[in-house]
Design a protein around this motif. Structure first.
Motif, PDB file in Angstrom:
ATOM      1  N   ASP A   1      -1.175   3.130   5.907  1.00  0.00           N
ATOM      2  CA  ASP A   1      -0.925   1.874   5.192  1.00  0.00           C
ATOM      3  C   ASP A   1      -1.289   0.670   6.042  1.00  0.00           C
ATOM      4  O   ASP A   1      -1.852  -0.314   5.550  1.00  0.00           O
ATOM      5  CB  ASP A   1       0.546   1.793   4.773  1.00  0.00           C
TER       6      ASP A   1
ATOM      7  N   HIS B   1       0.836  -1.212   0.000  1.00  0.00           N
ATOM      8  CA  HIS B   1       0.000   0.000   0.000  1.00  0.00           C
ATOM      9  C   HIS B   1       0.864   1.253   0.000  1.00  0.00           C
ATOM     10  O   HIS B   1       0.529   2.257  -0.649  1.00  0.00           O
ATOM     11  CB  HIS B   1      -0.927  -0.018   1.218  1.00  0.00           C
ATOM     12  N   ALA B   2       1.978   1.220   0.726  1.00  0.00           N
ATOM     13  CA  ALA B   2       2.892   2.374   0.713  1.00  0.00           C
ATOM     14  C   ALA B   2       3.437   2.608  -0.685  1.00  0.00           C
ATOM     15  O   ALA B   2       3.551   3.754  -1.141  1.00  0.00           O
ATOM     16  CB  ALA B   2       4.039   2.143   1.704  1.00  0.00           C
TER      17      ALA B   2
ATOM     18  N   VAL C   1       6.360   3.167   5.338  1.00  0.00           N
ATOM     19  CA  VAL C   1       5.033   2.709   5.734  1.00  0.00           C
ATOM     20  C   VAL C   1       4.518   3.587   6.871  1.00  0.00           C
ATOM     21  O   VAL C   1       5.196   3.780   7.881  1.00  0.00           O
ATOM     22  CB  VAL C   1       5.085   1.233   6.180  1.00  0.00           C
TER      23      VAL C   1
END
Length: 576
Positions: free
Chosen positions: A512, A499-500, A508
């Protein structure tokens, strides 16, 4: 005259390589001297054209020139340098960046025809089979009984490595001797290492219904054992043919083969993609526009994931995070912890599972699509095949997707013991095999997607705001530059890191981690943290995702008893 010109060119442009070869202590090895065909085109265009048009003679011609240049380097060495005379130096031509990369001399394997025979040809494919290294007789010297002239002869693959004697003496004298009887000179036989591999064209460049074609490639001397099953390679060599093995009631045909002069592995190239500056600026500008509402920017990207399927926000987020992946790390004991996630989509028929599978395969730089209904353990991992009396390992779907994505449709249709064979591939990303006396370990795909039935999804009404496929490919490529270091539960680590990367960051944050938790929670029948998270099938894109995230973050922090740390703006904090 051309031999002198070739020697001068090698001494002028490749003296460092020649010097390194000369200083090597082993005189019996076969050494490679690498040349760029584009440089030869600039330095001596007529000679370069001869190499292309008549490679059988002029590749040997350059090998002879390399030996003469090597002897010149050896002679010019100072007294304290210990050079050793070499017998075997082979010139390897790299055609990258030269006119030989045009389609006429760089066709697909399936487009190879008789017109390509006898020229310097380049083919691209994936190694699907690798044979054992053998030894074969590559040269023998004969002498004319009448005039004592000595000349070398080379075996012909078209006649199964048979050496054909000339009808008359080939001596070039003013008065030809016309002798017709020859004897083999003792101790003049030159043997070479020999290996056969088979390469297959990539399925991604083929149309629907087109069967990927393959061709046999012969590697000799320093080229043997430099590639393995699953490697992407670009091979430059000479197209010829050999007789197929004699089998009862089977017609004997000439099979096309490529005698390799240069082999380039391209596995590393896909990990080092050169992204244009204008594309990088587009990404930076994109995130600057959404700096106050980053999740709205993320959702704009996710809308481009399988746009023909309406809604399914959580599924599209999961597919994106699976494709991007996390970071592999090694713990103190040396154990490798994989950074990639695997995804299993389960749902009713007609919910668009196969649409996601096909889109993910299109988005990945390297992918293989197969179906569980017709796949066996050998087809997925590796098969032992017998060719010409020799057992070889032939790569399956997971090996062919080395470093990429393997998509398995109708996963539930696979037999239980066939599904069990991919457990090692999913966890360790290796395949250990012991078949027909062959014991080895292969490299396999980074991600595995398991999917269900095919169904056309609905068209998203907001296609104008969808990222094009080319931008999504760049997004998938840029994740290689990100490096994150977190300590967390393994399932959350991979998703949080992915997600980062999706958010164009190399660190992160709590956002995230929350997104990773939400993604995992949505896959559960009963949510362990957020009771109102809902079913993934009914998850849609919200108008204000950043405001929605703030509510979800508060609920998660309260559930995890981390309210006191809610003021932290960065880092994982209490999640570690």
């Amino acid at each position: 005259m051309r031999l002198v010109s070739a020697v001068e060119y090698l001494l002028h442009c490749h003296s460092d390589q020649l010097r390194s070869i000369t200083l090597s202590p082993d005189a019996k090895l076969h050494y490679a001297l690498f040349l760029d065909y584009a440089e030869l085109m600039d330095a001596d265009p007529p000679l370069a054209r001869l190499v292309f048009a008549n490679p059988i003679d002029y590749l040997r011609f350059f090998d002879q020139a390399a030996i003469l240049a090597h002897k010149k380097v050896l002679k010019d060495m100072v007294s304290h340098e210990k050079g050793v005379e070499k017998k075997f130096i082979h010139v390897r031509f790299n055609v990258c960046g030269s006119p030989l990369e045009f389609p006429e001399t760089f066709p697909r394997i399936g487009c190879v025809r008789v017109k390509h025979r006898g020229i310097l040809l380049t083919l691209k494919g994936t190694v699907i089979r690798s044979g054992a290294v053998k030894m074969y007789e590559g040269e023998r010297t004969y002498q004319c009984k009448k005039c004592k002239h000595m000349f070398p002869l080379y075996p012909e693959l078209e006649t199964r490595n048979k050496i054909t004697l000339p009808s008359v003496c080939p001596s070039q004298r003013s008065n030809p001797c016309e002798g017709s009887k020859f004897i083999c000179v003792e101790n003049t036989t030159v043997c070479h290492d020999y290996q056969e591999i088979k390469i297959q064209e990539s399925t991604q460049v083929l149309g629907v219904g087109v069967i990927p074609r393959s061709i046999l490639v012969i590697l000799q001397d320093d080229l043997v054992d430099i590639v393995k099953a699953g490697d992407d390679v670009i091979v430059t060599g000479i197209l010829t043919a050999k007789w197929s093995p004699d089998l009862k009631d089977v017609r004997c045909d000439l099979d096309p083969i490529l005698i390799a002069n240069h082999v380039r592995r391209t596995n590393e190239l896909k990990l080092d993609i050169d992204i244009p500056d204008d594309v990088c600026m587009k990404f930076k500008q994109f995130w600057l526009d959404f700096r106050d509402t980053p999740l709205k920017g993320r959702n704009a990207i996710l809308r481009g994931i399988c746009p023909q399927v309406f809604g399914l926000f959580t599924v599209k987020l999961a597919v994106a995070l699976t494709l991007i992946g996390g970071v592999q790390h090694v713990d103190a004991s040396g154990t490798k912890i994989r950074g990639e996630s695997h995804l299993l989509l389960v749902g009713d028929p007609g919910t668009g599972k196969s649409q996601f599978l096909k889109f993910a395969a299109k988005l990945s730089n390297r992918s293989v699509i197969t179906t569980g209904l017709g796949s066996t353990s050998a087809g997925l991992t590796v098969a032992a095949v017998k060719d010409g009396g020799e057992w070889m390992l032939e790569a399956g779907a997971l090996v062919l997707a080395d470093g990429g994505l393997c998509c398995i449709d109708e996963f539930d249709s696979m037999r239980e013991h066939d599904r069990a064979t991919i457990h090692e591939a999913m966890e360790q990303q290796t395949i250990s095999v012991a078949k027909a006396g062959l014991v080895t370990t292969l490299i396999v795909s980074s991600h595995i997607l398991g999917e269900g039935e095919y169904k056309n999804g609905k068209q998203d009404e907001d296609l104008a705001n969808i990222w094009p496929l080319s931008n999504l490919r760049w997004r998938s490529a840029t994740h290689n530059a990100a490096r994150t270091t977190v300590r967390m539960l393994e399932s959350l680590i991979r998703l949080a890191q992915a997600h980062a990367r999706l958010m164009f960051r190399n660190e992160v944050t709590r956002l995230d981690a929350i997104a990773a938790i939400l993604c995992i929670e949505s896959s559960m029948t009963i949510s362990a943290i957020i009771d109102s998270i809902g079913n993934a099938m009914h998850s849609n894109f919200t108008e204000n995702p950043d405001q929605e995230y703030a509510k979800q973050e508060k609920i998660i922090l309260e559930k995890l008893s981390l309210v006191d740390e809610s003021q932290e703006s960065n880092g994982l904090g209490g999640f570690c």
